[in-house]
Design a protein around this motif. Structure first.
Motif, PDB file in Angstrom:
ATOM      1  N   TYR A  27      10.246  23.264   0.487  1.00  0.00           N
ATOM      2  CA  TYR A  27      10.934  21.985   0.483  1.00  0.00           C
ATOM      3  C   TYR A  27      10.458  21.072   1.614  1.00  0.00           C
ATOM      4  N   ILE A  28       9.932  21.655   2.689  1.00  0.00           N
ATOM      5  CA  ILE A  28       9.459  20.817   3.801  1.00  0.00           C
ATOM      6  C   ILE A  28       8.317  19.927   3.327  1.00  0.00           C
ATOM      7  N   GLN A  29       7.315  20.550   2.722  1.00  0.00           N
ATOM      8  CA  GLN A  29       6.183  19.770   2.217  1.00  0.00           C
ATOM      9  C   GLN A  29       6.610  18.860   1.074  1.00  0.00           C
ATOM     10  N   SER A  30       7.445  19.382   0.180  1.00  0.00           N
ATOM     11  CA  SER A  30       7.897  18.578  -0.965  1.00  0.00           C
ATOM     12  C   SER A  30       8.648  17.340  -0.510  1.00  0.00           C
ATOM     13  N   ASN A  31       9.558  17.503   0.455  1.00  0.00           N
ATOM     14  CA  ASN A  31      10.342  16.365   0.949  1.00  0.00           C
ATOM     15  C   ASN A  31       9.458  15.321   1.615  1.00  0.00           C
ATOM     16  N   VAL A  32       8.521  15.786   2.444  1.00  0.00           N
ATOM     17  CA  VAL A  32       7.634  14.844   3.143  1.00  0.00           C
ATOM     18  C   VAL A  32       6.800  14.064   2.136  1.00  0.00           C
ATOM     19  N   ILE A  33       6.230  14.758   1.160  1.00  0.00           N
ATOM     20  CA  ILE A  33       5.378  14.097   0.168  1.00  0.00           C
ATOM     21  C   ILE A  33       6.183  13.146  -0.705  1.00  0.00           C
ATOM     22  N   THR A  34       7.376  13.581  -1.124  1.00  0.00           N
ATOM     23  CA  THR A  34       8.210  12.735  -1.987  1.00  0.00           C
ATOM     24  C   THR A  34       8.627  11.457  -1.276  1.00  0.00           C
ATOM     25  N   ILE A  35       9.092  11.582  -0.040  1.00  0.00           N
ATOM     26  CA  ILE A  35       9.500  10.398   0.731  1.00  0.00           C
ATOM     27  C   ILE A  35       8.309   9.467   0.942  1.00  0.00           C
ATOM     28  N   THR A  36       7.162  10.049   1.249  1.00  0.00           N
ATOM     29  CA  THR A  36       5.962   9.234   1.470  1.00  0.00           C
ATOM     30  C   THR A  36       5.590   8.463   0.211  1.00  0.00           C
ATOM     31  N   LYS A  37       5.655   9.118  -0.942  1.00  0.00           N
ATOM     32  CA  LYS A  37       5.303   8.447  -2.197  1.00  0.00           C
ATOM     33  C   LYS A  37       6.254   7.306  -2.503  1.00  0.00           C
ATOM     34  N   ILE A  38       7.550   7.535  -2.257  1.00  0.00           N
ATOM     35  CA  ILE A  38       8.541   6.481  -2.522  1.00  0.00           C
ATOM     36  C   ILE A  38       8.290   5.275  -1.615  1.00  0.00           C
ATOM     37  N   VAL A  39       8.124   5.536  -0.321  1.00  0.00           N
ATOM     38  CA  VAL A  39       7.881   4.446   0.637  1.00  0.00           C
ATOM     39  C   VAL A  39       6.577   3.729   0.299  1.00  0.00           C
ATOM     40  N   THR A  40       5.530   4.487  -0.006  1.00  0.00           N
ATOM     41  CA  THR A  40       4.239   3.897  -0.328  1.00  0.00           C
ATOM     42  C   THR A  40       4.338   2.984  -1.544  1.00  0.00           C
ATOM     43  N   THR A  41       5.001   3.457  -2.591  1.00  0.00           N
ATOM     44  CA  THR A  41       5.143   2.661  -3.814  1.00  0.00           C
ATOM     45  C   THR A  41       5.891   1.368  -3.551  1.00  0.00           C
ATOM     46  N   LEU A  42       6.996   1.454  -2.810  1.00  0.00           N
ATOM     47  CA  LEU A  42       7.783   0.248  -2.501  1.00  0.00           C
ATOM     48  C   LEU A  42       6.974  -0.750  -1.679  1.00  0.00           C
ATOM     49  N   ILE A  99       1.582  -6.362  -3.095  1.00  0.00           N
ATOM     50  CA  ILE A  99       0.947  -6.985  -4.261  1.00  0.00           C
ATOM     51  C   ILE A  99       1.661  -8.277  -4.648  1.00  0.00           C
ATOM     52  N   LEU A 100       3.005  -8.246  -4.652  1.00  0.00           N
ATOM     53  CA  LEU A 100       3.761  -9.448  -5.007  1.00  0.00           C
ATOM     54  C   LEU A 100       3.559 -10.565  -3.990  1.00  0.00           C
ATOM     55  N   ALA A 101       3.438 -10.180  -2.715  1.00  0.00           N
ATOM     56  CA  ALA A 101       3.327 -11.188  -1.652  1.00  0.00           C
ATOM     57  C   ALA A 101       1.907 -11.720  -1.476  1.00  0.00           C
ATOM     58  N   THR A 102       0.906 -10.865  -1.657  1.00  0.00           N
ATOM     59  CA  THR A 102      -0.470 -11.267  -1.321  1.00  0.00           C
ATOM     60  C   THR A 102      -1.454 -11.199  -2.484  1.00  0.00           C
ATOM     61  N   SER A 103      -1.142 -10.428  -3.523  1.00  0.00           N
ATOM     62  CA  SER A 103      -2.081 -10.194  -4.635  1.00  0.00           C
ATOM     63  C   SER A 103      -3.422  -9.647  -4.137  1.00  0.00           C
ATOM     64  N   SER A 104      -3.375  -8.932  -3.028  1.00  0.00           N
ATOM     65  CA  SER A 104      -4.605  -8.430  -2.409  1.00  0.00           C
ATOM     66  C   SER A 104      -4.755  -6.939  -2.666  1.00  0.00           C
ATOM     67  N   PHE A 105      -5.887  -6.544  -3.258  1.00  0.00           N
ATOM     68  CA  PHE A 105      -6.148  -5.126  -3.474  1.00  0.00           C
ATOM     69  C   PHE A 105      -6.448  -4.432  -2.149  1.00  0.00           C
ATOM     70  N   TYR A 106      -7.057  -5.177  -1.222  1.00  0.00           N
ATOM     71  CA  TYR A 106      -7.260  -4.621   0.122  1.00  0.00           C
ATOM     72  C   TYR A 106      -5.921  -4.280   0.762  1.00  0.00           C
ATOM     73  N   GLY A 107      -4.974  -5.200   0.668  1.00  0.00           N
ATOM     74  CA  GLY A 107      -3.649  -4.956   1.227  1.00  0.00           C
ATOM     75  C   GLY A 107      -2.965  -3.786   0.556  1.00  0.00           C
ATOM     76  N   TYR A 108      -3.137  -3.673  -0.773  1.00  0.00           N
ATOM     77  CA  TYR A 108      -2.566  -2.575  -1.556  1.00  0.00           C
ATOM     78  C   TYR A 108      -3.077  -1.236  -1.050  1.00  0.00           C
ATOM     79  N   LEU A 109      -4.394  -1.136  -0.845  1.00  0.00           N
ATOM     80  CA  LEU A 109      -4.988   0.126  -0.405  1.00  0.00           C
ATOM     81  C   LEU A 109      -4.698   0.426   1.063  1.00  0.00           C
ATOM     82  N   ILE A 110      -4.830  -0.584   1.913  1.00  0.00           N
ATOM     83  CA  ILE A 110      -4.663  -0.363   3.354  1.00  0.00           C
ATOM     84  C   ILE A 110      -3.209  -0.016   3.686  1.00  0.00           C
ATOM     85  N   SER A 111      -2.251  -0.647   3.006  1.00  0.00           N
ATOM     86  CA  SER A 111      -0.839  -0.334   3.272  1.00  0.00           C
ATOM     87  C   SER A 111      -0.556   1.134   2.965  1.00  0.00           C
ATOM     88  N   ALA A 112      -1.096   1.621   1.844  1.00  0.00           N
ATOM     89  CA  ALA A 112      -0.915   3.037   1.504  1.00  0.00           C
ATOM     90  C   ALA A 112      -1.598   3.935   2.521  1.00  0.00           C
TER      91      ALA A 112
END
Length: 481
Positions: free
Chosen positions: A124-139, A145-158
């Motif tokens: 659960y330690i790894q699962s929780n860390v990965i799940t939280i990271t995916k949720i935050v990354t997606t948001l 994307i909505l604010a900048t429409s930049s693919f660079y921003g999309y990749l760098i933020s993740a």
């Protein structure tokens, strides 16, 4: 085709290229994870330190190999990415790729540390860390994307979020296991090192074959059709992966529990738990496959519009492979827990070759559906051969019962799918948010009702129901305290 389709295709293709580069890992992690079960169970801290030190050195070497090979591929990207509509600069293609490469390489410097809590049945330690990271990354990516429409921003933020996650995980695991930082570490014996090399040797075949079968579809689509088509497919795969990743967390979390079960319980008990595990997987993967088949296209229509829709035959092929892949998750996880690596070591190589030959031959003749026919055929080889090996080695039984259950589960799933499709024709004649929501409820009730009607009296269902009932009682008691 629009630029956003192209970028989605690039995202999918680069992800698969880096998955191919992960061949450098070649099963070292799986072999060492298995080797950790015994010293962790015995509380042998010195031996744990020795394995983890070996693991650390191996993964650092792997990181440098992946980085080197990844950089060597840079000049060839223009040949892999076909028709990148809307991208005028080759430098942009290179920069996007380098961000992906950085994310992959940096993961090797911390990923090995999760093996210890996993061996302690604290997945659960790894699962929780990965799940939280995916949720935050997606948001964050949606906002960028909505604010900048930049693919660079999309990749760098993740990339920034994932780097922060790796730093946090490193600090947390060092705090939780401070003895891993100790300098006085004994070396593994020649026998222990040889055992790791022997298991790794078998896993090399598994790794190469799995990559050739699982990670090449997007590359074939990008190279033989165009990168934009890869992007359209990736929309469907993204939705499927969002659900399957969560489902896989549930099923993957039991590997260490099975390892303990195999070490302490009789073969009959092991077999009984395997059957329950397999029944639950068939139910969950069957339910989600039917739901996806009926709801994926309406979701894409509501979300992106009609131009992003794939043919029904392609969607059906993707989901047939998805269901049987779920069956293979059960087999692979049990096989890993039991340390059965060598008996089927050449099977993935055969699967990879079959997938590449059929997919490339058919994509030229019949297009996109040909890629998935190759994937299904190659995958089914494992669905047939692997149960025979596991039943013989682990349970000392013939696999006849397994295949009987496969037909039985599949027949009920097909019946439930037909009923759900008929309901869809009645209640979702027009695709709206309301009709979509109604269909979610109908599919849930109809599919699960039919499944319980056929299997509600089985030992597997009664066992699962008792677990659910007991946990529900505990939850209710907590609420009343």
């Amino acid at each position: 085709m629009r630029l956003d389709e192209t970028l989605l295709g690039i995202n999918s293709t680069y992800t698969n290229i880096l998955s191919v580069l992960s061949l450098a890992e070649l099963g070292v992690g799986t072999a060492i994870n298995f080797s950790l079960y015994a010293p962790v169970a015995k509380g042998d801290r010195e031996k744990v330190k020795a394995y983890m030190q070996f693991y650390k050195k191996a993964y650092r070497m792997i990181a440098f190999i992946v980085a080197a090979v990844g950089l060597i591929l840079v000049p060839f990207l223009k040949y892999i990415i076909k028709d990148p509509v809307g991208i005028d600069s080759t430098q942009d293609l290179i920069n996007f790729y380098l961000i992906f490469l950085f994310n992959t390489v940096s993961s090797y410097f911390v990923a090995y540390k999760y093996s210890l809590p996993n061996a302690e049945q604290k997945n659960y330690i790894q699962s929780n860390v990965i799940t939280i990271t995916k949720i935050v990354t997606t948001l964050v990516q949606i906002i960028v994307i909505l604010a900048t429409s930049s693919f660079y921003g999309y990749l760098i933020s993740a990339s920034v979020i994932e780097l922060a996650q790796k730093i946090f995980a490193n600090i947390y695991l060092n705090y939780k296991y401070p003895y891993l930082k100790e300098k006085n570490v004994e070396k593994l014996t020649k026998e222990e090192t040889s055992d790791i090399k022997r298991k790794t040797g078998a896993l090399v075949c598994h790794k190469v074959g799995d990559v050739a079968r699982l990670q090449t579809d997007s590359i074939i689509i990008s190279g033989f059709i165009n990168v934009a088509m890869s992007g359209m497919v990736d929309n469907y795969n993204m939705v499927i992966s969002s659900v399957s990743n969560f489902v896989n967390i549930i099923f993957n979390s039991v590997i260490s529990s099975f390892g303990n079960l195999i070490a302490t319980e009789s073969r009959e008990k092991q077999y009984s738990m395997f059957c329950i595990y397999r029944f639950f997987a068939s139910w969950i993967y069957g339910f989600s496959a039917v739901g996806f088949y009926i709801l994926l296209t309406p979701l894409i229509k509501l979300w992106l519009g009609d131009k992003w829709i794939l043919p029904g035959t392609v969607i059906a092929a993707i989901l047939i492979d998805y269901y049987f892949k779920g069956e293979r998750v059960v087999l692979s996880n049990y096989k890993t827990a039991a340390g059965v690596f060598e008996q089927d070591k050449y099977l993935p190589l055969v699967q990879g070759a079959v997938n590449l030959i059929i997919s490339v031959a058919l994509v030229i003749k019949i297009g996109l559906i040909g890629v998935y026919i190759g994937t299904i055929v190659s995958g089914l080889l494992a669905n047939v051969i692997r149960p025979v090996i596991i039943y013989r080695v682990c349970f000392e039984k013939k696999a006849t019962g397994y295949f009987y259950d496969t037909v039985k589960y599949a027949a009920v799933i097909i019946l439930a799918a037909v009923c759900c499709v008929l309901c869809g024709k009645l209640f979702m004649k027009e695709v709206t948010v309301a009709s979509f929501a109604i269909m979610i409820v109908i599919i849930t009730l109809v599919f699960n009702g039919i499944y319980i009607m056929f299997f509600g009296r089985t030992a597997e269902f009664r066992y699962l129901f008792s677990i659910f009932r007991d946990r529900a009682r505990v939850a209710v008691n907590r609420l009343h305290r």
